[in-house]
Motif scaffolding. Structure first.
Motif, PDB file in Angstrom:
ATOM      1  N   ASP A  14       0.852  -1.192   0.000  1.00  0.00           N
ATOM      2  CA  ASP A  14       0.000   0.000   0.000  1.00  0.00           C
ATOM      3  C   ASP A  14       0.890   1.245   0.000  1.00  0.00           C
ATOM      4  O   ASP A  14       2.130   1.145  -0.116  1.00  0.00           O
ATOM      5  CB  ASP A  14      -0.991  -0.018   1.170  1.00  0.00           C
ATOM      6  N   VAL A  54       3.081  -1.269   3.391  1.00  0.00           N
ATOM      7  CA  VAL A  54       2.571  -2.415   4.140  1.00  0.00           C
ATOM      8  C   VAL A  54       2.026  -3.423   3.127  1.00  0.00           C
ATOM      9  O   VAL A  54       1.267  -3.046   2.233  1.00  0.00           O
ATOM     10  CB  VAL A  54       1.457  -1.981   5.121  1.00  0.00           C
ATOM     11  N   GLU A  86      -0.148  -5.708   1.087  1.00  0.00           N
ATOM     12  CA  GLU A  86      -1.576  -5.966   0.884  1.00  0.00           C
ATOM     13  C   GLU A  86      -1.789  -7.360   0.329  1.00  0.00           C
ATOM     14  O   GLU A  86      -2.754  -8.031   0.668  1.00  0.00           O
ATOM     15  CB  GLU A  86      -2.181  -4.920  -0.046  1.00  0.00           C
ATOM     16  N   THR A  93       0.366  -9.886   5.379  1.00  0.00           N
ATOM     17  CA  THR A  93      -0.566  -8.893   4.859  1.00  0.00           C
ATOM     18  C   THR A  93      -1.325  -8.259   6.013  1.00  0.00           C
ATOM     19  O   THR A  93      -1.467  -8.854   7.084  1.00  0.00           O
ATOM     20  CB  THR A  93      -1.567  -9.510   3.871  1.00  0.00           C
ATOM     21  N   LYS A  94      -1.809  -7.041   5.767  1.00  0.00           N
ATOM     22  CA  LYS A  94      -2.495  -6.335   6.850  1.00  0.00           C
ATOM     23  C   LYS A  94      -3.822  -6.977   7.219  1.00  0.00           C
ATOM     24  O   LYS A  94      -4.354  -6.707   8.290  1.00  0.00           O
ATOM     25  CB  LYS A  94      -2.666  -4.860   6.524  1.00  0.00           C
ATOM     26  N   ASP A  95      -4.330  -7.880   6.377  1.00  0.00           N
ATOM     27  CA  ASP A  95      -5.578  -8.560   6.728  1.00  0.00           C
ATOM     28  C   ASP A  95      -5.341  -9.983   7.257  1.00  0.00           C
ATOM     29  O   ASP A  95      -6.269 -10.770   7.358  1.00  0.00           O
ATOM     30  CB  ASP A  95      -6.552  -8.567   5.546  1.00  0.00           C
TER      31      ASP A  95
END
Length: 109
Positions: free
Chosen positions: A13, A17, A19, A58-60
Motif C-alpha cells: 500500500d 505495508v 496488501e 498482509t495487513k488482513d
C-alpha cells in the motif's frame, strides 16, 4: 544440473505495508501465482556467519492464523533441525516448547 526458481511478488500500500503476497515456482505443476497471507524467509550467509531474514504478512492476516502460522513454523523448524543435525534431545525440548506455545496461544484444547 537442474535449476529451479521461486518468485515472490509483494503488493504494497502507500505506506509500504503488504496488501498481497503471491509466490510461484518453476518446479510447480501449477504455474500461476498463488496467494499467501504470511511468509518467513531465512537465508544463511556463510561469509558473514549470520542469518538474513524477511518476515512479511498482509495487513488482513488474522491474529489467530498468525498464531497458528508461528506454531507450525516452530514445529517444522524442529523437523528440519532434526534432519540436518540428528540432534534428537534438543528437538524433543523444542517439541515440548511448541506444546506449551500451543496451549498458551489456545491453539489446542
Amino acid at each position: 544440473m537442474k535449476t529451479a526458481e521461486i518468485k515472490l511478488t509483494i503488493q504494497l500500500d502507500d505506506n509500504n505495508v503488504p496488501e498481497n503476497i503471491m509466490w510461484e515456482s518453476t518446479d510447480a505443476q501449477n504455474k500461476e501465482k498463488l496467494p499467501v497471507k504470511s511468509m518467513m524467509l531465512a537465508l544463511w550467509d556463510a561469509s558473514y556467519k549470520n542469518t538474513l531474514r524477511i518476515d512479511l504478512w498482509t495487513k488482513d492476516m488474522p491474529v489467530d492464523e498468525m498464531k497458528r502460522f508461528f506454531y507450525e513454523t516452530l514445529q517444522t523448524m524442529g523437523d528440519s533441525f532434526l534432519r540436518a543435525t540428528g540432534e534428537t534431545n534438543i528437538v524433543e525440548d523444542l517439541r515440548d516448547y511448541c506444546a506449551h506455545f500451543a496451549e498458551k496461544m489456545e491453539l489446542v484444547k
